[in-house]
Design a protein around this motif. Structure first.
Motif: not given
Length: 239
Positions: A1-9, A224-230, A98-108
């Protein structure tokens, strides 16, 4: 990876998606194609809501609905191939995220979280559809039924995608809008997410699928992913 992994990753390896009814709303394309076919056979158009209830079951179910015949009918296979030929000609006429899916793709992408498509839609339709919508670059793996010996609900295609992404199945989410998606994801050892917004079969209760989580809109995947990121949340699900 080119930067430090986030908590989610650090605690989630990847998101894997079904396609129709989960990432893309393709029902209007199928409505157009089936009604063109029915018109050519001098038959009335199909009801859109009824069609949505069978989209996830594929061309066979849509042809059966439109023509009121079952697979034993001598005309069935000819009509199914005719339907598929028409679909190829009208691919991506009205399909959209679907509405909101582009946001999910960009966030991921920002989170450097790998993505995959695992669908029962043949690659002859899946790959051009993703290309025309400009979405192919988001997905590190696209697995279709012609890539494996057994399609969903077998876990084989999901596990193939995990192998191609080089991720651990138990640290992945599989997201879909049909019981077979939940069954396949569970059999693959993944965290399963059922989509209320997809092409649910009439009268079917999504709660009965026993998915680990249910979402009503695509953007709910992000919290949901942020919740699971522990580590604790993942370990609890995998016990």
């Amino acid at each position: 990876m080119t930067r430090k992994e986030t908590v989610v990753r650090e605690h989630l390896d990847a998101l894997l998606f079904d396609l129709d009814g989960t990432v893309l709303d393709t029902a209007r394309d199928f409505e157009q194609v089936l009604n063109l076919q029915l018109k050519a056979h001098h038959l009335p158009p199909v009801d859109y809501q009824k069609l949505c209830g069978v989209v996830s079951s594929g061309a066979r179910a849509m042809v059966a609905l439109g023509f009121g015949i079952d697979e034993d009918d001598e005309k069935f296979e000819v009509l199914r191939q005719e339907f598929l030929d028409l679909y190829g000609q009208h691919l991506c006429s009205a399909s959209q995220l679907y509405p909101g899916m582009q946001e999910v793709l960009n966030w991921a992408r920002r989170e450097q979280l790998p993505l995959a498509i695992v669908t029962n839609k043949p690659s002859a339709f899946t790959l051009p559809l993703l290309e025309r919508l400009g979405l192919g670059h988001y997905f590190g793996s696209v697995v279709c039924p012609d890539h494996v010996s057994h399609a969903k609900p077998s876990p084989e295609p999901i596990l193939l995608a995990a192998t191609q992404l080089a991720v651990r199945p138990q640290r992945c989410l599989y997201i879909g809008d049909h019981l077979r998606d939940v069954e396949a994801g569970r059999a693959a050892g993944m965290i399963t997410v059922g989509c209320r917004y997809g092409y649910l079969v009439a009268g079917e209760k999504i709660e009965d699928w026993q998915a680990d989580y249910l979402i009503s809109e695509a953007h709910e995947l992000i919290p949901l992913c942020e919740k699971l990121a522990t580590a604790e949340a993942i370990e609890a699900l995998n016990q």
